[in-house]
Structures are given as structure tokens and as C-alpha cells.
Design an enzyme around this catalytic site. Structure first.
Site, PDB file in Angstrom:
ATOM      1  N   LYS A   1       0.881  -1.329  -0.453  1.00 33.36           N
ATOM      2  CA  LYS A   1       0.226   0.126   0.111  1.00 33.36           C
ATOM      3  C   LYS A   1       0.526   1.543  -0.451  1.00 33.36           C
ATOM      4  O   LYS A   1       0.534   2.344  -0.794  1.00 33.36           O
ATOM      5  CB  LYS A   1      -0.654  -0.181   1.138  1.00 33.36           C
ATOM      6  CG  LYS A   1      -1.973  -0.791   1.789  1.00 33.36           C
ATOM      7  CD  LYS A   1      -3.135  -0.930   2.573  1.00 33.36           C
ATOM      8  CE  LYS A   1      -2.578  -0.908   3.849  1.00 33.36           C
ATOM      9  NZ  LYS A   1      -1.398  -2.246   4.353  1.00 33.36           N
TER      10      LYS A   1
ATOM     11  N   ARG B   1     -10.474   1.301   8.735  1.00 31.36           N
ATOM     12  CA  ARG B   1     -10.202   0.065   8.961  1.00 31.36           C
ATOM     13  C   ARG B   1     -10.963  -1.153   9.491  1.00 31.36           C
ATOM     14  O   ARG B   1     -11.165  -1.756  10.135  1.00 31.36           O
ATOM     15  CB  ARG B   1      -9.203   0.447  10.060  1.00 31.36           C
ATOM     16  CG  ARG B   1      -7.631   0.350  10.172  1.00 31.36           C
ATOM     17  CD  ARG B   1      -6.182   1.052  10.727  1.00 31.36           C
ATOM     18  NE  ARG B   1      -5.337   1.135  10.479  1.00 31.36           N
ATOM     19  CZ  ARG B   1      -4.382   0.297  10.105  1.00 31.36           C
ATOM     20  NH1 ARG B   1      -4.103  -0.761   9.758  1.00 31.36           N
ATOM     21  NH2 ARG B   1      -3.098   1.079   9.764  1.00 31.36           N
TER      22      ARG B   1
ATOM     23  N   ARG C   1      12.285  -6.163   4.488  1.00 25.75           N
ATOM     24  CA  ARG C   1      12.460  -5.066   4.465  1.00 25.75           C
ATOM     25  C   ARG C   1      12.353  -3.832   5.080  1.00 25.75           C
ATOM     26  O   ARG C   1      12.649  -4.259   6.455  1.00 25.75           O
ATOM     27  CB  ARG C   1      10.608  -4.384   4.390  1.00 25.75           C
ATOM     28  CG  ARG C   1       9.722  -4.051   5.616  1.00 25.75           C
ATOM     29  CD  ARG C   1       8.369  -3.718   5.130  1.00 25.75           C
ATOM     30  NE  ARG C   1       7.913  -3.719   6.141  1.00 25.75           N
ATOM     31  CZ  ARG C   1       6.788  -3.581   6.400  1.00 25.75           C
ATOM     32  NH1 ARG C   1       6.169  -3.321   5.008  1.00 25.75           N
ATOM     33  NH2 ARG C   1       6.117  -3.444   7.359  1.00 25.75           N
TER      34      ARG C   1
ATOM     35  N   ARG D   1      11.436  -2.499  11.596  1.00 30.66           N
ATOM     36  CA  ARG D   1      11.042  -2.436  12.408  1.00 30.66           C
ATOM     37  C   ARG D   1      10.475  -4.032  13.508  1.00 30.66           C
ATOM     38  O   ARG D   1      10.833  -4.593  12.937  1.00 30.66           O
ATOM     39  CB  ARG D   1       9.878  -2.403  11.802  1.00 30.66           C
ATOM     40  CG  ARG D   1       9.335  -1.340  10.154  1.00 30.66           C
ATOM     41  CD  ARG D   1       8.387  -1.042   9.543  1.00 30.66           C
ATOM     42  NE  ARG D   1       7.288  -1.195  10.539  1.00 30.66           N
ATOM     43  CZ  ARG D   1       6.232  -0.972  10.199  1.00 30.66           C
ATOM     44  NH1 ARG D   1       5.355  -0.467   9.122  1.00 30.66           N
ATOM     45  NH2 ARG D   1       5.077  -1.656  10.963  1.00 30.66           N
TER      46      ARG D   1
ATOM     47  N   ARG E   1      -1.111  -9.845  12.998  1.00 31.31           N
ATOM     48  CA  ARG E   1      -1.714  -8.169  12.166  1.00 31.31           C
ATOM     49  C   ARG E   1      -2.142  -8.996  11.286  1.00 31.31           C
ATOM     50  O   ARG E   1      -3.238  -8.149  11.081  1.00 31.31           O
ATOM     51  CB  ARG E   1      -0.663  -7.598  12.019  1.00 31.31           C
ATOM     52  CG  ARG E   1      -0.163  -7.179  12.838  1.00 31.31           C
ATOM     53  CD  ARG E   1       1.524  -6.339  12.811  1.00 31.31           C
ATOM     54  NE  ARG E   1       1.562  -4.897  12.011  1.00 31.31           N
ATOM     55  CZ  ARG E   1       2.537  -4.411  11.255  1.00 31.31           C
ATOM     56  NH1 ARG E   1       3.336  -4.992  11.360  1.00 31.31           N
ATOM     57  NH2 ARG E   1       1.794  -3.500  10.128  1.00 31.31           N
TER      58      ARG E   1
END
Length: 207
Positions: A13, A86, A120, A150, A161
Site C-alpha cells: 500500500k 480499518r 524490508r 521494524r 496483524r
């Protein structure tokens, strides 16, 4: 033109949003960024949100929608909502405050998003995302900021998630499907190919 991107974490996204807002000269609206901006600035909405966060509670939809409505006042060429709404209630509330031209669902299986998120890194300074498969340096090629992995990009957190996303997906899609706004794009493709599919959808909206 107002557009929404929905999809699980790691579906691309953010990468697609950066390309699309530049192509169509739109405002990029991320509720996470908005929360941080309002809290840093000490706005009334920011203080309200901070109070919930400090108590370990979710920020209510009414506060989020208030921030979105305020942000839309700055938008002249349209807006792209990244990962928002969401929930079904957020989707319904958003449609009451602005028109939406298209909702793009970036469809990606758990295996794909896990592979992407494990490889990533993110720039601490500007937030640009890099794949360690394609980019080997430890510093951003745009601003020179340090790249980091992260803490929530770990296998168990990614899976959790993803499952939370799936639990709410049906109700969100229902809101937009009823209004014939939803378009699904396969995110298991090259960045250029995914962008082409999205622009073909949006260009039809501009005709």
C-alpha cells in the site's frame, strides 16, 4: 478524485501510494501519520488521542474521523487514504464526510506479505521502504537517513496483524461493494505491473 487503498500489512500500500499520489497530484492521508502530527502539534484532537494512547486504549473512531475531516480541508486535488478505514464504522463515517471514487484492494496471501516484511527496512528520517533483496546499503538513497528493521516485522507479529486484517475485511468490503466502488488487484506482481493495473482503474474514473 478520492481513493482508498486497503490490504494486509506488506501488501504494498505504501509503495503504491507514493507512486499514485505523485501521478495524480493527490494528498496522501495516513491515519498513523495524522495521529503523530496532531500529538506533536498538541492540537485538541491530538491531546484527546494521546490520552487514550497513554492509557493503552484504542483511539475512538470519532477522533480519527475528526482528524481525517480536518485534513481533507487541505486537499485540493483529491486524496488517497492509505490503510484507512480499518473498520466498518470508519468506512461508513468516511462516506458521510466525503465522496469516494474507488477503493483498491491489494490482495496478498500471508506467505507473500511475510516474505516481504521479513526483508524490508524503513528509513528513520523519511519513512521510505526498502527491500534488502534489492537494496544492500544501510542508508536511504533519497535523504541519507539510517535504515532499520521494524520491531513488528517479525513472523508471529506479522501473522497476528494479518489475521486481524482478515477479521475486519469482510465488513469493510461490504460497505464499498454495495456502492460498486471496490476493485481488487493482485499484489503478487512487479511494482510496475501493479501500478499499471491501478492506473487503468483510476484513469477510467477520470473519463
Amino acid at each position: 478524485m478520492n481513493v482508498i487503498f486497503i490490504g494486509p500489512p506488506g501488501s504494498g500500500k505504501g509503495t503504491m501510494a507514493a507512486r499514485i499520489v505523485k501521478r495524480y497530484e493527490m494528498m496522501h492521508i495516513s491515519t498513523g501519520d495524522m495521529l503523530r502530527e496532531n500529538m506533536r502539534a498538541g492540537t485538541d484532537l491530538g491531546k484527546l488521542a494521546q490520552g487514550y494512547i497513554d492509557k493503552g486504549q484504542l483511539v475512538p473512531d470519532a477522533v480519527i474521523i475528526g482528524m481525517v475531516e480536518k485534513k481533507l480541508l487541505e486537499s485540493y486535488g483529491g486524496a488517497l487514504f492509505d490503510g484507512f478505514p480499518r473498520t466498518e464504522s470508519q468506512a461508513t463515517a468516511l462516506l458521510k464526510i466525503t465522496d469516494i471514487d474507488a477503493v483498491i484492494e491489494l490482495e496478498a496471501p500471508l506467505e507473500l506479505v511475510t516474505a516481504r516484511m521479513l526483508t524490508r527496512k524503513v528509513c528513520r528520517k523519511c519513512g521510505k521502504v526498502f527491500s534488502t533483496k534489492l537494496y544492500k546499503d544501510n542508508f536511504c538513497d533519497e535523504c541519507g537517513g539510517e535504515l532499520y528493521h521494524r520491531s513488528d516485522d517479525e513472523i508471529e507479529t506479522i501473522k497476528a496483524r494479518y489475521m486481524v486484517y482478515l477479521e475486519t475485511l469482510g465488513n469493510i468490503k461490504k460497505v464499498f461493494e454495495e456502492r460498486h466502488l471496490l476493485y481488487t488487484v493482485d499484489a503478487d506482481d512487479t511494482v510496475d505491473s501493479i501500478e499499471k493495473k491501478i492506473t487503468e482503474i483510476l484513469d477510467r474514473k477520470l473519463v
